[in-house]
Design a protein around this motif. Structure first.
Motif, short mmCIF file in Angstrom:
data_model
loop_
_atom_site.label_atom_id
_atom_site.label_comp_id
_atom_site.label_asym_id
_atom_site.label_seq_id
_atom_site.Cartn_x
_atom_site.Cartn_y
_atom_site.Cartn_z
N GLN A 38 0.70 -1.11 0.20
CA GLN A 38 -0.02 0.02 0.09
C GLN A 38 0.81 1.12 0.04
O GLN A 38 1.80 1.37 0.93
N ALA A 39 0.66 2.12 -1.09
CA ALA A 39 1.44 3.24 -1.11
C ALA A 39 0.72 4.42 -0.65
O ALA A 39 -0.60 4.28 -0.49
N VAL A 92 4.12 0.34 1.97
CA VAL A 92 4.28 -0.71 2.84
C VAL A 92 3.87 -2.05 2.47
O VAL A 92 2.74 -2.05 1.72
N TYR A 93 4.69 -2.87 2.96
CA TYR A 93 4.45 -4.28 2.16
C TYR A 93 4.09 -5.16 3.45
O TYR A 93 4.51 -4.99 4.47
N TYR A 94 2.82 -5.92 3.09
CA TYR A 94 2.31 -6.75 4.09
C TYR A 94 2.21 -8.40 3.45
O TYR A 94 1.99 -8.71 2.47
N CYS A 95 2.56 -9.44 4.33
CA CYS A 95 2.10 -10.94 3.91
C CYS A 95 0.85 -11.17 4.55
O CYS A 95 0.65 -10.56 5.73
N ALA A 96 0.49 -11.98 3.99
CA ALA A 96 -0.96 -12.34 4.53
C ALA A 96 -0.85 -14.15 4.03
O ALA A 96 -0.41 -14.41 3.19
N ALA A 97 -1.88 -14.85 4.88
CA ALA A 97 -1.94 -16.30 4.59
C ALA A 97 -3.41 -16.41 4.24
O ALA A 97 -4.35 -15.85 4.96
N ILE A 115 -5.38 -13.92 7.38
CA ILE A 115 -4.47 -13.69 8.24
C ILE A 115 -3.47 -12.71 7.80
O ILE A 115 -2.90 -12.89 6.47
N TRP A 116 -3.40 -11.69 8.53
CA TRP A 116 -2.34 -10.47 8.03
C TRP A 116 -1.37 -10.07 9.09
O TRP A 116 -1.82 -10.03 10.30
N GLY A 117 -0.30 -9.73 8.52
CA GLY A 117 0.87 -9.28 9.43
C GLY A 117 0.83 -7.81 9.44
O GLY A 117 0.26 -7.36 8.59
N GLN A 118 1.69 -7.51 10.24
CA GLN A 118 1.91 -5.97 10.29
C GLN A 118 2.96 -5.57 9.07
O GLN A 118 3.65 -6.63 8.61
N GLY A 119 3.00 -4.49 8.64
CA GLY A 119 3.93 -4.22 7.37
C GLY A 119 5.26 -3.81 7.58
O GLY A 119 5.49 -3.52 8.67
N THR A 120 5.88 -3.91 6.59
CA THR A 120 7.43 -3.22 6.51
C THR A 120 7.44 -2.34 5.41
O THR A 120 7.10 -2.60 4.29
N LEU A 121 8.10 -1.11 5.46
CA LEU A 121 8.26 -0.05 4.85
C LEU A 121 9.53 -0.20 4.00
O LEU A 121 10.45 -0.37 4.34
N VAL A 122 8.99 -0.01 2.34
CA VAL A 122 10.08 -0.07 1.51
C VAL A 122 10.04 1.35 0.76
O VAL A 122 9.07 1.59 0.44
N THR A 123 11.02 2.13 0.82
CA THR A 123 11.33 3.26 0.15
C THR A 123 12.31 3.22 -0.70
O THR A 123 13.75 2.85 -0.51
N VAL A 124 11.78 3.42 -2.10
CA VAL A 124 12.93 3.47 -3.05
C VAL A 124 13.06 4.89 -3.51
O VAL A 124 12.27 5.56 -4.03
N SER A 125 14.23 5.38 -3.54
CA SER A 125 14.73 6.88 -4.17
C SER A 125 15.26 6.84 -5.14
O SER A 125 15.95 5.89 -6.06
N SER A 126 14.94 7.72 -6.10
CA SER A 126 15.59 8.08 -7.47
C SER A 126 16.58 8.52 -7.77
O SER A 126 17.42 8.87 -6.74
#
Length: 126
Positions: A38-39, A92-97, A115-126
């Protein structure tokens, strides 16, 4: 089963990251595994999924050829290897089962996962 995603961070365009989804408290191998993201200001979207035995995978067109989903049922862990990252991958990336009975079309939808986990943030700079 509970899920916890990790491995996010700040990287530059073209770099790689590997996200990890650690399961606890249940039978990880009994469930399909999915990754969503989710952006800011956008809806959650499907990224990739893998059937419980790992033989069948699904990818969003936007990540096909760059991302690889995998799992190690013995370790109760899933992975999302992300290569050639782009600024538009920032989210924010989430994994789910989800249950093994989920039909193929719903593997691409949040409806296929309960079932959803808490997310982890991925930031990609240009």
């Amino acid at each position: 089963v509970q899920l916890q995603a990790s491995g996010g961070g700040l990287v530059q365009a073209g770099d790689s990251l590997r996200l990890t989804c650690a399961a606890s408290g249940g039978s990880f191998s009994a469930n399909n595994l999915g990754w969503f993201r989710q952006a800011p200001g956008k809806d959650r979207e499907f990224v990739a999924a893998i059937r419980r035995r790992g033989g069948i995978t699904y990818y969003a067109d936007s990540v096909k050829g760059r991302f690889t989903i995998s799992r190690d049922n013995a370790k109760g862990t899933g992975y999302l290897q992300m290569n050639s990252l782009k600024p538009e991958d920032t989210a924010v990336y989430y994994c789910a089962a989800g249950p093994q009975s989920t039909i193929s079309s719903e593997m691409y939808s949040a409806r296929g996962y309960n079932i959803w986990g808490q997310g982890t943030l991925v930031t990609v700079s240009s």
